[in-house]
Design a protein around this motif. Structure first.
Motif, mmCIF file in Angstrom:
data_model
loop_
_atom_site.group_PDB
_atom_site.id
_atom_site.type_symbol
_atom_site.label_atom_id
_atom_site.label_comp_id
_atom_site.label_asym_id
_atom_site.label_seq_id
_atom_site.Cartn_x
_atom_site.Cartn_y
_atom_site.Cartn_z
ATOM 1 N N ARG A 129 -4.324 -22.495 35.544
ATOM 2 C CA ARG A 129 -4.981 -21.636 34.554
ATOM 3 C C ARG A 129 -5.869 -22.510 33.682
ATOM 4 O O ARG A 129 -5.497 -23.626 33.340
ATOM 5 N N ALA A 182 -10.518 -18.579 39.939
ATOM 6 C CA ALA A 182 -9.488 -19.176 39.095
ATOM 7 C C ALA A 182 -9.168 -18.268 37.912
ATOM 8 O O ALA A 182 -9.978 -17.430 37.529
ATOM 9 N N ARG A 183 -7.972 -18.431 37.375
ATOM 10 C CA ARG A 183 -7.621 -17.711 36.151
ATOM 11 C C ARG A 183 -8.189 -18.490 34.975
ATOM 12 O O ARG A 183 -7.674 -19.540 34.598
ATOM 13 N N VAL A 184 -9.272 -17.984 34.415
ATOM 14 C CA VAL A 184 -9.971 -18.735 33.368
ATOM 15 C C VAL A 184 -10.201 -17.857 32.146
ATOM 16 O O VAL A 184 -10.516 -16.675 32.256
ATOM 17 N N SER A 185 -10.005 -18.469 30.995
ATOM 18 C CA SER A 185 -10.403 -17.857 29.729
ATOM 19 C C SER A 185 -11.500 -18.716 29.125
ATOM 20 O O SER A 185 -11.500 -19.930 29.278
ATOM 21 N N PHE A 186 -12.416 -18.061 28.437
ATOM 22 C CA PHE A 186 -13.496 -18.815 27.802
ATOM 23 C C PHE A 186 -13.877 -18.136 26.499
ATOM 24 O O PHE A 186 -13.999 -16.912 26.442
ATOM 25 N N VAL A 187 -14.045 -18.935 25.467
ATOM 26 C CA VAL A 187 -14.540 -18.374 24.219
ATOM 27 C C VAL A 187 -15.451 -19.391 23.536
ATOM 28 O O VAL A 187 -15.220 -20.603 23.609
ATOM 29 N N GLU A 188 -16.524 -18.862 22.947
ATOM 30 C CA GLU A 188 -17.387 -19.685 22.105
ATOM 31 C C GLU A 188 -17.039 -19.387 20.658
ATOM 32 O O GLU A 188 -17.157 -18.231 20.216
ATOM 33 N N ARG A 209 -5.431 -20.557 17.378
ATOM 34 C CA ARG A 209 -4.920 -19.278 17.851
ATOM 35 C C ARG A 209 -5.108 -19.141 19.362
ATOM 36 O O ARG A 209 -4.210 -18.709 20.086
ATOM 37 N N VAL A 210 -6.283 -19.554 19.821
ATOM 38 C CA VAL A 210 -6.576 -19.461 21.252
ATOM 39 C C VAL A 210 -5.665 -20.398 22.048
ATOM 40 O O VAL A 210 -5.061 -20.011 23.052
ATOM 41 N N GLY A 239 -1.983 -19.104 22.008
ATOM 42 C CA GLY A 239 -1.769 -17.952 22.885
ATOM 43 C C GLY A 239 -1.846 -18.346 24.347
ATOM 44 O O GLY A 239 -1.030 -17.907 25.167
ATOM 45 N N PHE A 240 -2.796 -19.205 24.654
ATOM 46 C CA PHE A 240 -2.971 -19.632 26.045
ATOM 47 C C PHE A 240 -1.752 -20.403 26.542
ATOM 48 O O PHE A 240 -1.269 -20.170 27.652
ATOM 49 N N ALA A 291 1.402 -18.198 26.983
ATOM 50 C CA ALA A 291 1.348 -17.307 28.143
ATOM 51 C C ALA A 291 1.905 -17.989 29.385
ATOM 52 O O ALA A 291 2.330 -17.314 30.326
#
Lengths: 371, 195
Positions: free
Chosen positions: A307, A336-342, A361-362, A365-366, A369
């Motif tokens: 991840r 892929a299991r991907v999270s992305f934040v700007e 926070r990100v 949480g990541f 999980a």
């Protein structure tokens, strides 16, 4: 010297096997300086590796024994933080080529009894990762719950997923890129040339009591600008003058921003080795995860089960959001299991080291999980 | 799914257990989280707002900050079982392209949107001569993100033109199912499309 009972400060291990480097060279009796924090679960499932940035070190959440300054990422790592010794077994190592306990150009070459200097082999991000993997072998850690890093640390984190896909369940890559851009390389080259232009550098064979501090300070000043943003510099300094009411018609540090940069340069040379700076900047310049795949970054991540969380900051022009998006596009293409934040910040590249509740926070949480 | 809004419940009903799901415009991840908890789906999301992404990631979801108008092309063909587009179609610059992309990426697309043919909308224009503001379209014309509103009939026509099969359609008004005269009576529509 401050004592920190939480960490085994200044832990070191000499790797039993030689490291085979990407350049083809072989490095024997490699030392790794590291810290650990927390307790490894009986099943070994709670280990988190933290990778430091260009001039960071293993003192991530405990005081640096050399400078006495607090750990460089206490906002992220520590009791009650997203990376928490109550839940995680945290490992942080000085990178190969560094000058904080791991083998680097300032280390003594066992073959000659003298410092390596420029005879130290040129290393890469992959070599740093291999040294970390060898450290984990030594610590009995088979797989990592996560590898977390910002900037050059993020490059190592990404490279971990490519080099050891079976050993990494999650990657957090912050303010980073999957390659060094021409602009990244250009700024590094300015820094290296400043060091090598210092007469004290002497081809890298400088005296221990007369290092090329002027060159290294200029290198740091140039680099430091890239860690900030124009808006941040303007807000902090503007055109304000330093301890005077008018310009001096000379070349003193008339402006506050000059004084600040000079201070950054001078304090840096007290804690960092000039040759290490050359080697580590070179390693990041060589970094390009897509290079072995004809430029197709997705191929580097093919079939990954890891991840990923990728985080960029909107004012970071050193590793801008576009580079983070390139990573995310490749990970999406690789399924892929991907999270992305700007995230929004006025602080430029340095934002990942500063107070950022959103980042915490990100990451929190990541990581949860996966637990 | 009792806790879900009726339109989200209608979407969830179209998602099989254990499916690989992409929620396009997933907001703070409420639907994905519910689908994960109750249907064991392997969910991903795309969302424009950074604050929403942060909230979704904090929930442990895999969500990418991005723009469906530009980023769907990054996903491989047939990577998902179900792609969801909930209350987002009308904000797309190119809704027709997005629809085509959804059924490329996933075997099944579930598309929920406010019906611009609803009688309240028609009445508002007809009698007051003003752009409608209703429960499903609560934002005034100058501030709305909705640039490509459509009716149930418009959507059916587009699906037919792009040769998309309507596997199922659910229509809602005030949380209740609408079983006849949907283009007049439905405030929201949920279409299940297949290539």
């Amino acid at each position: 010297m401050p004592t920190d009972l939480r960490f085994g400060l200044d832990r070191r291990v000499t790797l039993s096997d030689p490291l085979h480097l990407e350049s083809g060279a072989r490095l024997a009796r490699v030392e790794v300086g590291y810290e650990t924090y927390g307790t490894l679960d009986p099943d070994g499932g709670n280990a988190i590796l933290i990778c430091h940035a260009l001039t960071g070190n293993q003192h991530v959440a405990g005081a640096d024994p050399r400078t006495g300054r607090p750990g460089w990422w206490e906002r992220m790592v520590g009791p009650g933080k997203p990376i928490d010794p109550a839940r995680h077994f945290i490992v942080a190592a000085n990178v190969l080529g560094g000058c904080s306990g791991s083998s680097g150009p300032a280390s003594v070459d066992p073959a000659t009894g003298r410092p390596y200097g420029m005879t130290f082999p040129v290393i890469t991000v992959r070599d740093m990762v291999r040294a970390q993997a060898a450290l984990l072998d030594h610590l009995g850690i088979a797989t990592l719950a996560a590898v977390v890093g910002g900037s050059m640390g993020g490059m190592q984190a990404l490279d971990w997923a490519v080099a050891y896909p079976q050993r990494v369940r999650a990657v957090v890559a912050i303010a980073t890129a999957a390659r060094h851009s021409a602009q990244n390389i250009a700024y590094h080259e300015v820094g290296r040339q400043a060091i090598m232009a210092d007469p004290n550098w002497r081809g890298g064979d400088y005296q221990i009591d007369a290092p090329p501090v002027a060159g290294l300070a200029v290198a740091r000043m140039a680099a430091h600008i890239t860690y900030l943003s124009e808006a941040g510099l303007t807000a902090k300094f503007g055109r304000r003058l330093q301890d005077r009411d008018a310009v001096s018609f000379g070349f003193d540090a008339d402006f506050q921003v000059e004084s600040y940069l000079r201070h950054q340069g001078l304090s840096f040379v007290e804690r960092f080795d000039a040759n290490s700076y050359l080697y580590i900047t070179r390693a990041t310049d060589y970094f390009d995860l897509a290079a072995p795949h004809d430029g197709r970054l997705a191929a580097a991540f093919a079939h990954t089960a890891t991840r990923f969380a990728v985080v960029a900051f909107d004012s970071d022009w050193l590793y801008p959001t576009a580079e983070a998006r390139r990573i995310v596009r490749a990970l999406n293409a690789a399924n892929a299991r991907v999270s992305f934040v700007e995230l929004a910040s006025p602080h430029g590249h340095d934002a990942f080291l500063l107070d950022s509740p959103d980042l915490n926070r990100v990451v929190d949480g990541f990581l949860r999980a996966g637990e | 799914m009792t806790a879900l809004r009726p339109d989200l419940a209608a979407i969830a009903a179209a998602v099989p257990h254990g499916a690989r799901v992409l929620d396009v415009g997933c907001g703070d991840g409420a639907l994905l989280a519910a689908l994960r908890a109750e249907k064991g789906v392997d969910g991903r999301g795309i969302e424009l707002s950074g604050a929403n992404v942060a909230a979704a990631v904090a929930r442990g979801l895999s969500v990418v900050q991005g723009d469906a108008d530009t980023d769907l092309g990054d996903y491989p063909t047939a990577a998902f079982d179900v792609a969801i587009l909930s209350d987002t179609l009308q904000a797309m610059r190119a809704p027709d392209v997005v629809l085509t992309e959804l059924v490329r990426i996933a075997r099944t697309a579930v598309v929920a949107f406010p019906n611009f043919g609803h009688w309240r909308v028609r009445l508002s224009l007809l009698l007051r001569g003003r752009m409608p503001m209703t429960a499903t379209l609560p934002v005034p014309w100058y501030a709305t993100a909705n640039i490509h509103l459509c009716t149930v009939a418009d959507f059916r026509a587009l699906a037919a033109e792009r040769r998309l099969t309507v596997a199922r359609a659910t229509f809602l008004s005030d949380g209740r199912d609408v079983t006849w005269g949907a283009n007049w009576r439905a405030a929201q529509a949920v279409f299940v499309l297949q290539r």
